[in-house]
Enzyme design. Structure first.
Site, PDB file in Angstrom:
ATOM      1  N   HIS A 132       0.870  -1.191   0.000  1.00  0.00           N
ATOM      2  CA  HIS A 132       0.000   0.000   0.000  1.00  0.00           C
ATOM      3  C   HIS A 132       0.907   1.241   0.000  1.00  0.00           C
ATOM      4  O   HIS A 132       2.019   1.185   0.534  1.00  0.00           O
ATOM      5  CB  HIS A 132      -0.837  -0.049   1.276  1.00  0.00           C
ATOM      6  CG  HIS A 132      -1.905   0.986   1.387  1.00  0.00           C
ATOM      7  ND1 HIS A 132      -1.653   2.286   1.737  1.00  0.00           N
ATOM      8  CD2 HIS A 132      -3.254   0.903   1.213  1.00  0.00           C
ATOM      9  CE1 HIS A 132      -2.784   2.962   1.782  1.00  0.00           C
ATOM     10  NE2 HIS A 132      -3.777   2.152   1.466  1.00  0.00           N
ATOM     11  N   ASP A 209       2.907  -4.919   8.059  1.00  0.00           N
ATOM     12  CA  ASP A 209       1.709  -4.096   7.949  1.00  0.00           C
ATOM     13  C   ASP A 209       0.505  -5.028   8.104  1.00  0.00           C
ATOM     14  O   ASP A 209       0.181  -5.798   7.198  1.00  0.00           O
ATOM     15  CB  ASP A 209       1.716  -3.401   6.572  1.00  0.00           C
ATOM     16  CG  ASP A 209       0.437  -2.629   6.296  1.00  0.00           C
ATOM     17  OD1 ASP A 209      -0.523  -2.755   7.075  1.00  0.00           O
ATOM     18  OD2 ASP A 209       0.398  -1.918   5.268  1.00  0.00           O
ATOM     19  N   GLN A 212      -4.691  -5.235   6.826  1.00  0.00           N
ATOM     20  CA  GLN A 212      -5.715  -6.107   6.247  1.00  0.00           C
ATOM     21  C   GLN A 212      -5.773  -7.464   6.941  1.00  0.00           C
ATOM     22  O   GLN A 212      -6.603  -8.302   6.584  1.00  0.00           O
ATOM     23  CB  GLN A 212      -5.428  -6.339   4.753  1.00  0.00           C
ATOM     24  CG  GLN A 212      -5.594  -5.113   3.906  1.00  0.00           C
ATOM     25  CD  GLN A 212      -7.044  -4.639   3.826  1.00  0.00           C
ATOM     26  OE1 GLN A 212      -7.984  -5.416   4.006  1.00  0.00           O
ATOM     27  NE2 GLN A 212      -7.231  -3.366   3.557  1.00  0.00           N
ATOM     28  N   LYS A 235     -10.314  -0.828  10.596  1.00  0.00           N
ATOM     29  CA  LYS A 235     -10.455  -2.094   9.861  1.00  0.00           C
ATOM     30  C   LYS A 235     -10.728  -3.254  10.814  1.00  0.00           C
ATOM     31  O   LYS A 235     -10.787  -4.408  10.418  1.00  0.00           O
ATOM     32  CB  LYS A 235      -9.194  -2.361   9.042  1.00  0.00           C
ATOM     33  CG  LYS A 235      -8.939  -1.263   8.002  1.00  0.00           C
ATOM     34  CD  LYS A 235      -7.984  -1.700   6.938  1.00  0.00           C
ATOM     35  CE  LYS A 235      -7.386  -0.545   6.176  1.00  0.00           C
ATOM     36  NZ  LYS A 235      -8.117  -0.195   4.963  1.00  0.00           N
ATOM     37  N   CYS A 373      -4.749   2.421  -3.724  1.00  0.00           N
ATOM     38  CA  CYS A 373      -3.491   2.925  -3.131  1.00  0.00           C
ATOM     39  C   CYS A 373      -2.352   1.938  -3.330  1.00  0.00           C
ATOM     40  O   CYS A 373      -1.485   1.775  -2.453  1.00  0.00           O
ATOM     41  CB  CYS A 373      -3.653   3.260  -1.648  1.00  0.00           C
ATOM     42  SG  CYS A 373      -4.851   4.542  -1.337  1.00  0.00           S
TER      43      CYS A 373
HETATM   44  N1  PMP Z   1      -1.767  -0.821   4.510  1.00  0.00           N
HETATM   45  C1  PMP Z   1      -2.739  -1.571   3.997  1.00  0.00           C
HETATM   46  C2  PMP Z   1      -2.423  -2.973   3.555  1.00  0.00           C
HETATM   47  C3  PMP Z   1      -4.033  -1.059   3.879  1.00  0.00           C
HETATM   48  O1  PMP Z   1      -4.990  -1.805   3.366  1.00  0.00           O
HETATM   49  C4  PMP Z   1      -4.292   0.256   4.321  1.00  0.00           C
HETATM   50  C5  PMP Z   1      -5.680   0.866   4.203  1.00  0.00           C
HETATM   51  N2  PMP Z   1      -6.294   0.637   2.978  1.00  0.00           N
HETATM   52  C6  PMP Z   1      -3.238   1.001   4.849  1.00  0.00           C
HETATM   53  C7  PMP Z   1      -1.992   0.423   4.939  1.00  0.00           C
HETATM   54  C8  PMP Z   1      -3.444   2.396   5.340  1.00  0.00           C
HETATM   55  O2  PMP Z   1      -4.303   2.406   6.429  1.00  0.00           O
HETATM   56  P1  PMP Z   1      -4.878   3.763   7.001  1.00  0.00           P
HETATM   57  O3  PMP Z   1      -5.407   4.533   5.829  1.00  0.00           O
HETATM   58  O4  PMP Z   1      -5.957   3.320   7.943  1.00  0.00           O
HETATM   59  O5  PMP Z   1      -3.753   4.473   7.689  1.00  0.00           O
END
Ligand code: PMP
Length: 414
Positions: A132, A209, A212, A235, A373
């Site tokens: 991401h 990370d 998910q 999440k 993203c």
């Molecule tokens: N890493 C991953 C794998 C994600 O799916 C996301 C959110 N889509 C993020 C980081 C970023 O999370 P946040 O926008 O809640 O900071």
């Protein structure tokens, strides 16, 4: 770490669970809402919404500094939720849990604190093509400041990490490996235990990370061996604006603070300031107390569920969805790794993902469409983006069938 699932298929009362999510019971564009955008953010049970309202109605005050009853209550709730997160991650020390705004801020904290203090010109940070943007851009920024280099593990056509390439990228210059546990765009479950082991064998640290992953796995970060583990509350049935950085105590003790201000100091003088101990050293300013309270309520609520049964239900829904997409002419599934969580990414022949998303929305169905993203991953796969339907355990088989029927209808417009 283990995926919560299979073996035991106890009856899961999805209607009883759904009834706790007020937002799910509404019409959108004249149809009952089908919410399949769970990888972006999951909805909140009444227990979480009520806990936040209760906090503001009865217990709100600033934490850590007041000498009155409300300040004590707020502080107890705030620190109590930290202990709940420490337990949720497999029983780490509560000092190893730092509150942040979310995964993004947790990674920025590590990049700016640990990264700026430890990275030198020529050092290498290993990322993957499926990260991401939150696990790419902070490293690019710190690399620009320090002269460190970013190396990237390629992804196969099926959407898996090329582990041989990963092994070859590791070397004596590797300082950090930062990898997502689960791909938000494809659902791929990465072999993070092996990744952490290989990173350590190369003398590097490992950041995982978990954004998910936390809603699908029972986490034990100590067994996993991760040096840093990050996730977002929203999440995991908690509120937005709250997240977690777990880091090993020795690392946190050695890391400089990132942001300065109130709460993070021991003594302030113009002649020189000293900092307080972890975790507060990394929590400058008035924190998101209500967010923390909501996060604590979310973990408590999750604890009331049979998570094995919930995951089995979710797995069955995903299998139904994936099979329907696989059988549908003109639909190309993106990401077919054998180990996946309930994320279905796909393209409809002749249609832009955004158009498919809008046409589904007109039928009351919420999905995500775009690059998720993960622009480097989309570039690698040679596509502009995907349509992504992601399932949570509060979804139903009837909703999956509604989605499939709606997608069939979308195809007739194209
Ligand atoms: N890493 C991953 C794998 C994600 O799916 C996301 C959110 N889509 C993020 C980081 C970023 O999370 P946040 O926008 O809640 O900071």
């Amino acid at each position: 770490m283990s995926i919560i699932q299979t073996a035991h298929r106890a009856a899961f009362d999805v209607e009883a669970v759904r009834s706790q999510f007020p937002i799910l019971h509404q019409d959108v564009n004249g149809y009952p809402l089908v919410y399949l955008d769970n990888a972006a953010s999951v909805q909140k049970p009444a227990a979480v919404i009520d806990a936040i309202a209760h906090y503001y109605r009865h217990d709100h005050a600033n934490v850590h500094r007041g000498a009155h009853a409300l300040a004590t209550r707020a502080t107890d709730a705030f620190e109590g939720a930290r202990a709940k997160v420490a337990a949720f991650l497999g029983g780490v020390a509560r000092e190893e849990i730092i509150w942040t705004r979310g995964t993004t801020e947790s990674i920025n904290l590590v990049a700016n604190s640990w990264g700026r203090a430890n990275l030198r010109a020529g050092d290498e940070i290993v990322l993957t093509e499926m990260e991401h943007h939150a696990n790419i851009v902070p490293w690019q920024m710190v690399a620009a400041m320090t002269g460190a280099r970013i190396r990237v593990v390629p992804v196969t056509d099926a959407g898996e990490l090329d582990m041989d390439a990963f092994r070859n990228l590791l070397g004596e210059r590797t300082r950090l490996v930062a990898v997502t546990q689960v791909s938000n765009a494809l659902g791929t479950i990465n072999p993070v235990a092996e990744i952490v082991r290989l990173a350590h064998a190369a003398g590097a640290l490992a950041l995982i990370d978990g954004a998910q992953a936390v809603s699908h796995f029972v986490m034990d970060v100590r067994t996993l061996g991760a040096d840093f583990y990050v996730f977002s509350g929203h999440k995991l049935f908690g509120p937005t604006g709250i997240g977690v950085l777990y880091a090993r105590r020795e690392l946190l003790d050695a890391m400089p603070p990132w942001q300065g201000g109130g709460q993070m100091i021991e003594k302030v003088a113009f002649a020189g300031t000293t900092y307080t101990e972890v975790p507060w050293k990394f929590e400058a300013g008035t924190p998101n107390i209500a967010g923390v309270v909501g996060m604590g309520a979310a973990l408590e609520w999750l604890g009331t569920l049979d998570r094995n049964a919930a995951q089995a239900h979710e797995d069955a829904l995903y299998a139904r969805l994936d099979a329907a997409l696989a059988a549908m002419p003109g639909v190309r599934r993106i990401g077919t790794a054998p180990a996946r969580v309930s994320v279905a990414s796909f393209l409809v022949e002749g249609a832009h993902p955004t158009d498919v998303g809008h046409l589904l929305d007109q039928q009351g169905i919420a999905v995500r469409a775009g690059h998720h993203c993960t622009m480097p991953l989309m570039a690698r796969l040679g596509i502009p983006g995907t349509v992504r339907a992601s399932v949570a355990f509060y979804n139903t088989a009837a909703e999956i069938d509604r989605f499939v029927a709606a997608l069939e209808k979308v195809k007739t417009f194209i």
